[in-house]
Write an enzyme that holds these catalytic residues in place. Structure first.
Site, PDB file in Angstrom:
ATOM      1  N   LYS A 136      -4.669   4.677  -3.066  1.00 50.01           N
ATOM      2  CA  LYS A 136      -4.067   3.466  -2.507  1.00 50.01           C
ATOM      3  C   LYS A 136      -5.108   2.439  -2.074  1.00 50.01           C
ATOM      4  CE  LYS A 136      -0.268   3.253  -0.457  1.00 50.01           C
ATOM      5  NZ  LYS A 136       0.524   2.846  -1.631  1.00 50.01           N
ATOM      6  N   ASP A 166       0.498  -1.373  -4.025  1.00 52.77           N
ATOM      7  CA  ASP A 166      -0.924  -1.570  -3.722  1.00 52.77           C
ATOM      8  C   ASP A 166      -1.402  -2.930  -4.229  1.00 52.77           C
ATOM      9  OD1 ASP A 166      -1.003   0.941  -2.591  1.00 52.77           O
ATOM     10  OD2 ASP A 166      -1.680   1.917  -4.428  1.00 52.77           O
TER      11      ASP A 166
END
Length: 312
Positions: free
Chosen positions: A56, A259
């Site tokens: 992430k 993300d």
């Protein structure tokens, strides 16, 4: 629209606490493409296998960098991969973090993460990186490292007047309440919102309820990402929830879209801080919408040169 800060200054550093990866050299995402997602206990046939870069924080860092931001990574990986970055620590006590992803023909996915070395990032690592954290424009944290370490990074940033963006993923039902009060912006998706609040998010009204509840817990500004439906935002300054829709596109692979959104938002917070928040979110939605139109995670993230220039 010119950035309010030039991308060249050494003080314009975005700091990410990440899933033990480096965006160019680390291989830690294993992907499978199938026509449908498996049910519990079911074995199905896939039609493509791939290995790529991910995590992430690394994803968010790459998206910010591709938009022109100067970024820094603070993370920990195993010695099983060769890395040479100032704040990328190595350890022999665990493997580098990995994620296995299955994507169906509609672009939807399921993901299993094994944090590995991420969980060994510690307070001493933060101290070594304190200069870059405290001089950043924006610090972005997630929960793919030990929560207490992520929280400490937020505290360090806030104490130095640095803006903090917290992505509550993977979500924890018993999240430390201090995360709410030490995050200038608190961001979660529908699934994470349900884990945090117990409210299933199936429509805009549900997202509004979640936002209001998170404000009551001490958040200053809450963003609930809703996939193809865009985002719901609510803040202490503007307590009436506001829906910011996303453009309609044909999704090929939604992996990492959240993300991409967070990375883009961090870019705008750092380089266009006077933009209204709704406009930052709208632009970040646009960038994330581009990412879902190609396969892969970081490989799908657009560069600034390939985007409409009115985004900048």
């Amino acid at each position: 629209m010119k950035p309010e800060y030039t991308p060249d200054g050494s003080s314009l550093v975005l700091v990410y606490l990440v899933l033990g990866t480096h965006p160019q050299k680390d291989v830690n995402v294993i992907g499978l493409l199938t026509t449908q997602l498996p049910r519990a206990g079911e074995t199905i046939l896939g039609h493509k296998f791939f290995i790529g870069f991910g995590g992430k924080g690394a994803n968010q860092c790459v998206q910010s960098a591709r938009l022109g931001a100067k970024t820094s990574l603070i993370c920990k990986v195993s010695t099983d991969l060769l890395l040479d970055y100032t704040f990328v620590g190595q350890t022999t006590d665990a493997a580098t973090g990995t994620a296995s992803i299955i994507v169906n023909s509609e672009g939807q996915n399921v993901i299993v993460i094994v944090p590995g070395a991420n969980l060994l990032l510690n307070f001493e690592d933060l101290k070594r990186a304190s200069d870059v954290i405290c001089k950043a424009r924006v610090v972005v944290c997630q929960l793919e490292i030990t929560p207490a370490v992520s929280l400490e990074a937020l505290k360090m940033a806030r104490a130095s007047g640095v803006k903090t963006l917290f992505n509550a993923a993977p979500a924890l039902a018993d999240l430390d309440p201090q995360f709410y009060t030490h995050s200038d912006i608190f961001c979660c998706n529908e699934t994470e919102a349900e884990i945090l609040t117990g409210i299933p998010v199936g429509n805009l009204e549900d997202a509004e309820k979640v936002g209001c509840m998170l404000l009551e817990r001490g958040c200053k500004l809450v963003i609930v990402t809703l996939g193809a439906e865009g985002c719901m935002m609510i803040s202490v300054e503007e307590p009436i929830p506001k829906h910011v829709p996303a453009g309609k596109v044909r999704a090929v692979d939604t992996t990492g879209a959240g993300d991409s959104f967070v990375g883009a938002l961090a870019f705008y917070l750092a380089y266009y801080p006077k933009l209204p928040m709704e406009e930052m979110i709208r632009k970040s939605n646009c960038i994330a919408s581009v990412s879902v139109q190609a396969s892969g995670t970081q490989s799908s993230y657009p560069y600034r040169k390939d985007l409409p220039q009115d985004l900048f």
